[in-house]
Scaffold this active site. Structure first.
Site, PDB file in Angstrom:
ATOM      1  N   ASN A  94       0.842  -1.199   0.000  1.00  0.00           N
ATOM      2  CA  ASN A  94       0.000   0.000   0.000  1.00  0.00           C
ATOM      3  C   ASN A  94       0.875   1.247   0.000  1.00  0.00           C
ATOM      4  O   ASN A  94       0.483   2.296  -0.522  1.00  0.00           O
ATOM      5  CB  ASN A  94      -0.894   0.004   1.241  1.00  0.00           C
ATOM      6  CG  ASN A  94      -2.068  -0.931   1.068  1.00  0.00           C
ATOM      7  OD1 ASN A  94      -2.987  -0.641   0.306  1.00  0.00           O
ATOM      8  ND2 ASN A  94      -2.036  -2.056   1.742  1.00  0.00           N
ATOM      9  N   HIS A 116      11.175  -0.590   4.242  1.00  0.00           N
ATOM     10  CA  HIS A 116      10.817   0.150   3.027  1.00  0.00           C
ATOM     11  C   HIS A 116      11.898   1.201   2.798  1.00  0.00           C
ATOM     12  O   HIS A 116      12.181   1.998   3.702  1.00  0.00           O
ATOM     13  CB  HIS A 116       9.473   0.864   3.183  1.00  0.00           C
ATOM     14  CG  HIS A 116       8.322  -0.060   3.418  1.00  0.00           C
ATOM     15  ND1 HIS A 116       7.849  -0.937   2.464  1.00  0.00           N
ATOM     16  CD2 HIS A 116       7.547  -0.244   4.509  1.00  0.00           C
ATOM     17  CE1 HIS A 116       6.824  -1.612   2.966  1.00  0.00           C
ATOM     18  NE2 HIS A 116       6.619  -1.214   4.200  1.00  0.00           N
TER      19      HIS A 116
HETATM   20  N1  LIG Z   1      -1.610   2.298   3.892  1.00  0.00           N
HETATM   21  C1  LIG Z   1      -0.725   1.511   4.500  1.00  0.00           C
HETATM   22  O1  LIG Z   1       0.438   1.864   4.704  1.00  0.00           O
HETATM   23  C2  LIG Z   1      -1.162   0.157   4.980  1.00  0.00           C
HETATM   24  C3  LIG Z   1      -0.320  -0.586   5.808  1.00  0.00           C
HETATM   25  C4  LIG Z   1      -0.773  -1.806   6.260  1.00  0.00           C
HETATM   26  C5  LIG Z   1      -1.986  -2.320   5.847  1.00  0.00           C
HETATM   27  N2  LIG Z   1      -2.758  -1.588   4.993  1.00  0.00           N
HETATM   28  C6  LIG Z   1      -4.053  -2.106   4.504  1.00  0.00           C
HETATM   29  O2  LIG Z   1      -5.078  -1.780   5.443  1.00  0.00           O
HETATM   30  C7  LIG Z   1      -6.093  -2.794   5.381  1.00  0.00           C
HETATM   31  C8  LIG Z   1      -6.353  -3.348   6.808  1.00  0.00           C
HETATM   32  O3  LIG Z   1      -5.164  -3.936   7.294  1.00  0.00           O
HETATM   33  P1  LIG Z   1      -5.190  -4.871   8.589  1.00  0.00           P
HETATM   34  O4  LIG Z   1      -3.781  -5.195   8.923  1.00  0.00           O
HETATM   35  O5  LIG Z   1      -6.067  -4.277   9.630  1.00  0.00           O
HETATM   36  O6  LIG Z   1      -5.895  -6.181   7.986  1.00  0.00           O
HETATM   37  P2  LIG Z   1      -6.587  -7.366   8.806  1.00  0.00           P
HETATM   38  O7  LIG Z   1      -6.583  -8.521   7.858  1.00  0.00           O
HETATM   39  O8  LIG Z   1      -5.986  -7.537  10.137  1.00  0.00           O
HETATM   40  O9  LIG Z   1      -8.092  -6.860   9.002  1.00  0.00           O
HETATM   41  C9  LIG Z   1      -8.964  -6.578   7.935  1.00  0.00           C
HETATM   42  C10 LIG Z   1     -10.396  -6.729   8.426  1.00  0.00           C
HETATM   43  O10 LIG Z   1     -11.277  -6.244   7.415  1.00  0.00           O
HETATM   44  C11 LIG Z   1     -12.318  -7.189   7.192  1.00  0.00           C
HETATM   45  N3  LIG Z   1     -12.730  -7.101   5.786  1.00  0.00           N
HETATM   46  C12 LIG Z   1     -12.062  -7.518   4.691  1.00  0.00           C
HETATM   47  N4  LIG Z   1     -12.749  -7.272   3.579  1.00  0.00           N
HETATM   48  C13 LIG Z   1     -13.905  -6.675   3.978  1.00  0.00           C
HETATM   49  C14 LIG Z   1     -15.051  -6.180   3.278  1.00  0.00           C
HETATM   50  N5  LIG Z   1     -15.156  -6.269   1.942  1.00  0.00           N
HETATM   51  N6  LIG Z   1     -16.039  -5.613   3.997  1.00  0.00           N
HETATM   52  C15 LIG Z   1     -15.962  -5.510   5.363  1.00  0.00           C
HETATM   53  N7  LIG Z   1     -14.918  -5.999   6.076  1.00  0.00           N
HETATM   54  C16 LIG Z   1     -13.894  -6.564   5.395  1.00  0.00           C
HETATM   55  C17 LIG Z   1     -11.719  -8.547   7.553  1.00  0.00           C
HETATM   56  O11 LIG Z   1     -12.723  -9.470   7.904  1.00  0.00           O
HETATM   57  C18 LIG Z   1     -10.799  -8.178   8.720  1.00  0.00           C
HETATM   58  O12 LIG Z   1     -11.458  -8.263   9.962  1.00  0.00           O
HETATM   59  C19 LIG Z   1      -5.606  -3.864   4.412  1.00  0.00           C
HETATM   60  O13 LIG Z   1      -6.153  -3.655   3.122  1.00  0.00           O
HETATM   61  C20 LIG Z   1      -4.107  -3.610   4.379  1.00  0.00           C
HETATM   62  O14 LIG Z   1      -3.496  -4.054   3.163  1.00  0.00           O
HETATM   63  C21 LIG Z   1      -2.383  -0.361   4.578  1.00  0.00           C
END
Ligand SMILES: NC(=O)c1ccc[n+]([C@@H]2O[C@H](COP(=O)([O-])OP(=O)(O)OC[C@H]3O[C@@H](n4cnc5c(N)ncnc54)[C@H](O)[C@@H]3O)[C@@H](O)[C@H]2O)c1
Length: 270
Positions: A190, A220
């Site tokens: 991301n 990174h």
């Molecule tokens: N911007 C950044 O720097 C950065 C860094 C790390 C993670 N992220 C992103 O942030 C997001 C969340 O990360 P995380 O570590 O909390 O992930 P995680 O897997 O721990 O939690 C994600 C949650 O979202 C829920 N979910 C997934 N798809 C869904 C949908 N369509 N509708 C409703 N709920 C849904 C899942 O059931 C889960 O509980 C991910 O997409 C991840 O790639 C971004």
């Protein structure tokens, strides 16, 4: 008046954000609603919070609650599906699954919506500087190095012959433009999307992904060159306890971003 916050995704980032609002670490904010596609997830998180936000496993019902700011902390699929309806409802949106914005149509539709879109810096540093020299940049390269297990499950491996469990030393497993990297490694880079949006775009931002069994951190490294000079920023992030793909800094950056959205007062570095 306190900003009413709703959270989509009750995993690693969503839970920590919810705790930050609930504990008062984010001031001038009230947590009103939680939504997770997995039944029971929102309910389970809500039961741990003093503010007892309303839990939902249905997006329509989640949206029926009054709210000022919605945080997407779920997945690229969720960002694609829910970002526009949230903004069209006049709410502001904080997006974590930034890779979804590589889709030009989605990006353009969000940019023309009435709500504001907030994109935290996430698991990197230096985005303020990249933004400042945006028009002077010649090249931007992100090199991400992670332990093989932190890359497991990425769609990239569905068509690649690389076997993560056979990697014994530092190995470059991918090189390509950010536009492609965010699709092949949606949960890992991301940061490439944030960098692309801040700088020279998804096609010109280059991404290299290295799997290294010796790494216990997510590293990174950003190198940017142009008529302003040269930047090199390196962060070595500990993974968050709940999800080895997500750096702890990403969680902290999301909390800090929500704080600046909800709280009035001085803004530093942006
Ligand atoms: N911007 C950044 O720097 C950065 C860094 C790390 C993670 N992220 C992103 O942030 C997001 C969340 O990360 P995380 O570590 O909390 O992930 P995680 O897997 O721990 O939690 C994600 C949650 O979202 C829920 N979910 C997934 N798809 C869904 C949908 N369509 N509708 C409703 N709920 C849904 C899942 O059931 C889960 O509980 C991910 O997409 C991840 O790639 C971004």
């Amino acid at each position: 008046m306190a900003k009413r916050v709703g959270i989509i995704g009750c995993g690693t980032i969503g839970s920590q954000l919810a705790l930050a609002v609930d504990s008062g670490q984010v001031k001038n904010a009230t947590l009103v609603s939680l939504f997770d596609v997995v039944k029971g997830s929102a309910q389970s998180l809500s039961s741990k919070l003093k503010s007892a936000p309303k839990p939902f496993d249905d997006f329509g019902r989640f949206m029926s609650q009054d709210c000022d700011v919605v945080v997407e902390a779920a997945s690229q699929e969720a960002a694609r599906k829910f970002a526009k309806p949230v903004l069209d409802a006049g709410r502001d949106l904080l997006v974590m699954s930034v890779g979804a914005l590589a889709d030009r149509e989605l990006l353009a539709s969000l940019q023309s919506s009435k709500g504001r879109v907030y994109i935290p810096t996430g698991a990197i540093a230096g985005i303020d500087a990249i933004r400042a020299v945006k028009h002077l940049l010649d090249s931007v390269t992100l090199t991400t190095t992670k332990a093989p297990k932190a890359l497991a499950g990425a769609p990239f491996f569905e068509t690649s012959s690389i076997r993560l469990d056979e990697i014994k030393k530092s190995t470059v497993i991918y090189e390509g433009p950010a536009a492609d990297a965010v699709k092949k490694f949606p949960a890992n880079v991301n940061v490439a999307a944030v960098l692309s949006l801040a700088g020279i775009g998804f096609d010109r931002t280059k991404v290299r992904i290295v799997a290294d069994p010796a790494y216990t951190t997510n590293q990174h490294e950003i190198t940017a060159t142009g008529s302003f000079g040269k930047f090199q920023f390196t962060v070595n992030n500990v993974p968050s306890p709940g999800n080895p793909k997500t750096s702890y800094l990403a969680v902290l950056s999301a909390i800090e971003c929500l704080r600046s959205v909800c709280e009035s007062g001085m803004r530093i570095g942006s």
